[in-house]
Write an enzyme that holds these catalytic residues in place. Structure first.
Site, PDB file in Angstrom:
ATOM      1  N   CYS A 135       0.909  -1.187   0.189  1.00 43.93           N
ATOM      2  CA  CYS A 135      -0.179  -0.006  -0.149  1.00 43.93           C
ATOM      3  C   CYS A 135       0.680   1.386  -0.010  1.00 43.93           C
ATOM      4  CB  CYS A 135      -0.835   0.082   1.361  1.00 43.93           C
ATOM      5  SG  CYS A 135      -1.853   1.202   1.502  1.00 43.93           S
ATOM      6  N   CYS A 138      -0.431   3.801   2.364  1.00 41.66           N
ATOM      7  CA  CYS A 138      -0.589   3.514   3.777  1.00 41.66           C
ATOM      8  C   CYS A 138       1.447   4.119   4.284  1.00 41.66           C
ATOM      9  CB  CYS A 138      -0.962   2.392   3.985  1.00 41.66           C
ATOM     10  SG  CYS A 138      -2.067   1.479   3.932  1.00 41.66           S
ATOM     11  N   ASP A 139       2.127   3.805   3.408  1.00 38.18           N
ATOM     12  CA  ASP A 139       3.541   3.473   4.165  1.00 38.18           C
ATOM     13  C   ASP A 139       5.034   4.177   2.996  1.00 38.18           C
ATOM     14  OD1 ASP A 139       2.162   1.513   5.740  1.00 38.18           O
ATOM     15  OD2 ASP A 139       2.827  -0.101   4.102  1.00 38.18           O
TER      16      ASP A 139
END
Ligand SMILES: Cc1cc2nc3c(=O)[nH]c(=O)nc-3n(C[C@H](O)[C@H](O)[C@H](O)COP(=O)(O)OP(=O)(O)OC[C@H]3O[C@@H](n4cnc5c(N)ncnc54)[C@H](O)[C@@H]3O)c2cc1C
Lengths: 309, 125
Positions: A135, A138-139
Site C-alpha cells: 500500500c 499507507c507506507d
C-alpha cells in the site's frame, strides 16, 4: 445465534452487501459471512471517485453505509469468521462457520471477491512491514529520500510508482516482461518521471537485509544475470486472484479459478449464485460488483419463491 | 482521532495506566488506512470473546504515539502501518508491523498471553 436462514451470502464486499440489502428487503432471512473485514477490497481504496451519486470519498465510508443499509433491513453480518465447511449440493445448503457452528439456507450467493497476489517467497513474509509493502498511500512516507522498488507492470504498479516519487529519491520498477500491461497513459506518466528507473524481464529471487530490507535480488529471465538492487523499500503490485480455492469441486470454475455463471448469475449448482470479482467477467469495479449483487439476489429470491413447498 | 469502536489511548498517562494496570494489553497504533482497518476489525471482533485482554488503539500521528509506541526499541526497523504492540505485565511481549490476519493476532495472543483466543473457546471460559 439463529441457524436457519433463507439465504447465506459468502463475502461482505460491495457484491455481498448489495445482495444482503436486496435479499433482506425482500424479507428473506439473510446471513452474510465474511472471513475478513466488511467492505472487501473497497477498504483498500483511499479515494473512490467513480461511484455514481457519491462525491469522491474513502472506500471504507461506502462500505460502512452499505453495511448499515443491509443491517437496517434485518440482515445479519458476521465478519472475521472463518468458513470451515461448505456443503452446497443438496436443496438445503450447509455452511459451517467458526464459533457459530453449521448454518443452513436454501440459497447461497458466493461473493468472495479477490485478494492482492503475493510473490509467495519466504523472504517476502520476513520483510513484510520491514520494507515490503502492498500500500503506497499507507507506507510511502516511511521511505522519504530513500531508494525503493515497485514490482509489477500493470496500471496499479505504474500509477503507484509515480505517486511514490513524491517521497522516494528513486523508484526502480521491476517487471517480468519486456513490456508493460498498463494502459498507454500510465506508461507515459511513468516514463516522464525522472526519478523512475526500469529493470525489465526479471525474476524475483528474494529479499535480503537485517532488521529491515536492504536489497532486492533479481535475475534476468533470458540471460540469468543476477542483479542486487540496493533498496530499503519494495512495493508489490502484481494483480489480484479470485478467492475461490475452497470452491474447487463445489461449483464450476474456469482455468483462472473464476466462478462460471449464466446471465442471471446462477452457477452450475441449483440454488447457488455468484456475484462480483470472484466470477468470470471483464470489468472489476464497485459498480459492477453492486450490479452483480443485485442480479444474484433477485435471482435467489426468484429461486426461493419457485422452490417453496 | 481514529474512527473505530475500540477504546482510544489519547495521553501518555492513559497509556501508562492501561499497561501497568492490566496484565494483557494489545495496542494497535495506526491511521484509518487499508492496512490498519482489518487489524482494528479483528480487535473489535475479539474484544467480546477474549475478555482477558485489553484491546486499544492509538492514532499514529498523535503526540502520545510519538512518546510511547513509536519510541519503543521493538518497533525500530518497522516501516509498515499499523504498529501493533502486545504488552504482558507492562512489558513488550511482541510487536508486529503492517496488516495482520485474525489468525496472526490470535496466535500471538495465545502464545504470548497463554490464552485460547484462537480456539473458539474463549467465550466459554
Ligand atoms: C486498491 C484498490 C482500489 C480500487 N479502487 C476502485 C475504485 O476507485 N473504484 C471502483 O469502482 N473499484 C475499485 N476497485 C475495485 C473494487 O474494489 C472491486 O472490484 C470490488 O471491491 C469487488 O467487490 P466484491 O464484492 O466482488 O469483492 P471484494 O471487494 O473482494 O469482497 C469480497 C469479500 O469476501 C470475503 N471472503 C473471501 N473469501 C471468503 C470466504 N471463503 N467466505 C466468506 N467470505 C470470504 C473477503 O474477506 C472480502 O471481504 C479497487 C480495488 C483495489 C484493490
Amino acid at each position: 445465534m439463529q441457524t436457519d436462514y433463507d439465504a447465506i451470502v459468502l463475502g461482505a464486499g460491495p457484491a455481498g452487501l448489495t445482495a444482503g440489502i436486496y435479499l433482506s428487503r425482500a424479507r428473506a432471512k439473510t446471513l452474510i459471512v465474511d472471513t475478513g473485514t466488511v467492505g472487501g477490497q473497497m477498504i483498500l481504496s483511499w479515494a473512490v471517485a467513480n461511484y455514481p451519486g457519491v462525491p469522491e470519498t474513502q472506500g471504507r465510508r461506502i462500505a460502512k453505509t452499505m453495511r448499515d443499509q443491509a443491517e437496517s433491513f434485518g440482515c445479519t453480518i458476521l465478519s472475521n469468521s472463518d468458513v470451515l465447511n461448505l456443503d452446497l449440493a443438496g436443496p438445503v445448503k450447509k455452511v459451517t462457520v467458526e464459533d457459530e457452528g453449521t448454518v443452513t439456507a436454501r440459497a447461497v450467493i458466493i461473493a468472495t471477491g479477490g485478494v492482492p497476489r503475493t510473490l509467495g517467497i519466504p523472504s517476502e513474509t520476513q520483510f513484510k512491514g520491514r520494507g515490503i509493502s502492498y500500500c503506497a498511500t499507507c507506507d510511502g512516507d516511511f521511505f522519504t529520500d530513500q531508494d525503493i522498488a515497485v514490482i509489477g507492470g500493470g496500471n496499479s504498479a505504474l500509477e503507484e510508482a509515480v505517486s511514490l516519487t513524491k517521497y522516494a529519491s528513486s523508484v526502480t520498477i521491476v517487471h517480468e516482461f519486456d513490456h508493460f500491461q498498463a494502459q498507454p497513459w500510465a506508461v507515459e506518466e511513468a516514463k516522464k518521471n525522472p526519478k523512475i528507473r526500469y529493470l525489465m524481464e526479471q525474476d524475483i529471487q528474494g529479499f535480503e537485509g537485517g532488521e529491515h530490507l536492504e536489497q532486492l535480488v533479481v535475475s534476468h529471465k533470458r540471460t540469468g544475470e543476477v542483479t542486487k538492487v540496493p533498496v530499503t523499500g519494495c512495493f508489490i503490485f502484481i494483480g489480484y486472484q479470485p478467492n475461490t480455492t475452497e470452491l474447487k469441486g463445489v461449483v464450476d470454475l474456469n482455468e483462472r479459478g473464476e466462478i462460471i455463471t449464466d446471465g442471471d448469475l446462477r452457477t452450475n449448482v441449483p440454488g447457488v449464485f455468484a456475484a462480483g470479482d470472484a466470477r468470470v467477467k471483464r470489468y472489476r469495479q464497485i459498480t459492477t460488483a453492486v450490479a452483480d449483487g443485485t442480479i444474484a439476489a433477485l435471482s435467489a429470491v426468484d429461486y426461493l419463491t419457485s422452490t417453496a413447498d | 482521532m481514529l474512527d473505530t469502536n475500540l477504546t482510544h489511548i489519547n495521553t501518555t498517562d492513559e497509556f501508562q495506566e492501561v499497561t501497568s494496570q492490566n496484565e494483557n494489553v494489545m495496542v494497535c497504533c495506526g491511521r484509518m488506512g487499508p492496512m490498519c482497518l482489518p487489524v482494528y476489525d479483528v480487535m473489535e471482533n475479539l474484544e467480546g470473546k477474549c475478555s482477558d485482554v485489553k484491546f486499544l488503539d492509538m492514532d499514529f500521528d498523535s503526540s502520545v504515539a510519538m512518546d510511547t509506541i513509536r519510541r519503543l526499541p521493538e518497533v525500530r526497523g518497522f516501516n509498515g502501518l499499523p504498529f501493533t504492540v502486545y504488552f504482558k505485565k507492562g512489558k513488550v511481549a511482541r510487536a508486529t508491523s503492517s496488516i495482520q490476519s485474525k489468525k496472526d493476532v490470535t496466535s500471538i495472543l495465545d502464545s504470548e498471553f497463554g490464552l485460547s483466543c484462537g480456539s473458539g473457546q474463549a467465550d466459554a471460559r
